[in-house]
Design a protein around this motif. Sequence first.
Motif, PDB file in Angstrom:
ATOM      1  N   HIS A  66       0.860  -1.188   0.000  1.00 50.09           N
ATOM      2  CA  HIS A  66       0.000   0.000   0.000  1.00 50.09           C
ATOM      3  C   HIS A  66       0.889   1.227   0.000  1.00 50.09           C
TER       4      HIS A  66
ATOM      5  N   ASN B 150       1.000   5.700   0.858  1.00 51.86           N
ATOM      6  CA  ASN B 150       0.440   6.942   1.361  1.00 51.86           C
ATOM      7  C   ASN B 150       1.059   8.076   0.572  1.00 51.86           C
TER       8      ASN B 150
ATOM      9  N   ILE C 274      -0.161  12.783   6.104  1.00 53.78           N
ATOM     10  CA  ILE C 274      -0.745  11.866   5.120  1.00 53.78           C
ATOM     11  C   ILE C 274      -2.011  12.512   4.562  1.00 53.78           C
TER      12      ILE C 274
ATOM     13  N   THR D  33      -4.465   7.761   1.175  1.00 52.49           N
ATOM     14  CA  THR D  33      -4.058   6.392   1.482  1.00 52.49           C
ATOM     15  C   THR D  33      -4.677   5.448   0.460  1.00 52.49           C
TER      16      THR D  33
ATOM     17  N   GLY E 132      -7.558   6.000  -3.945  1.00 50.27           N
ATOM     18  CA  GLY E 132      -7.091   6.549  -2.692  1.00 50.27           C
ATOM     19  C   GLY E 132      -8.211   7.197  -1.916  1.00 50.27           C
TER      20      GLY E 132
ATOM     21  N   SER F 292      -8.938   9.814   1.666  1.00 52.12           N
ATOM     22  CA  SER F 292      -8.360  10.731   2.643  1.00 52.12           C
ATOM     23  C   SER F 292      -8.688  10.289   4.063  1.00 52.12           C
ATOM     24  N   GLN F 293      -8.154  11.025   4.989  1.00 51.65           N
ATOM     25  CA  GLN F 293      -8.540  10.913   6.392  1.00 51.65           C
ATOM     26  C   GLN F 293      -9.908  11.564   6.575  1.00 51.65           C
TER      27      GLN F 293
END
Length: 110
Positions: A16, A18, A26, A29, A79, A81-82
């Motif tokens: 994986h 980031n 980050i 992800t 991907g 995000s947070q």
Amino acid sequence: MAGKFHLKKAKDGQFHFNLLAGNGEIILTSELYKAKDSALNGIESVRKNVARDGAFEAKDGSGGKPYFVLKASNGQVVGQSQMYASATSRDAGIQSVISSAPGAALVDES
């Protein structure tokens, strides 16, 4: 400081990555990939798709917290995000991915 892609190997042997912003946070992800080449293709997909209209999808997670996903042209998520405290912060995160990804160096930690 420029952004960086950090490629890593998970405990189960999958790969994986980031994307880190210039400040080291980050900002994106990836999913898990069975092969390293697939993860590298995922990085290239991020680089290519950040400039595409409609590539980012703003979402609300549990508890209404905003986040976003980046999708390839085939609709597959490359991907995520947070979770952010506000939609404004999420939108700034999208802009950070757009500005960081194209020239981001690859740090292979796998």
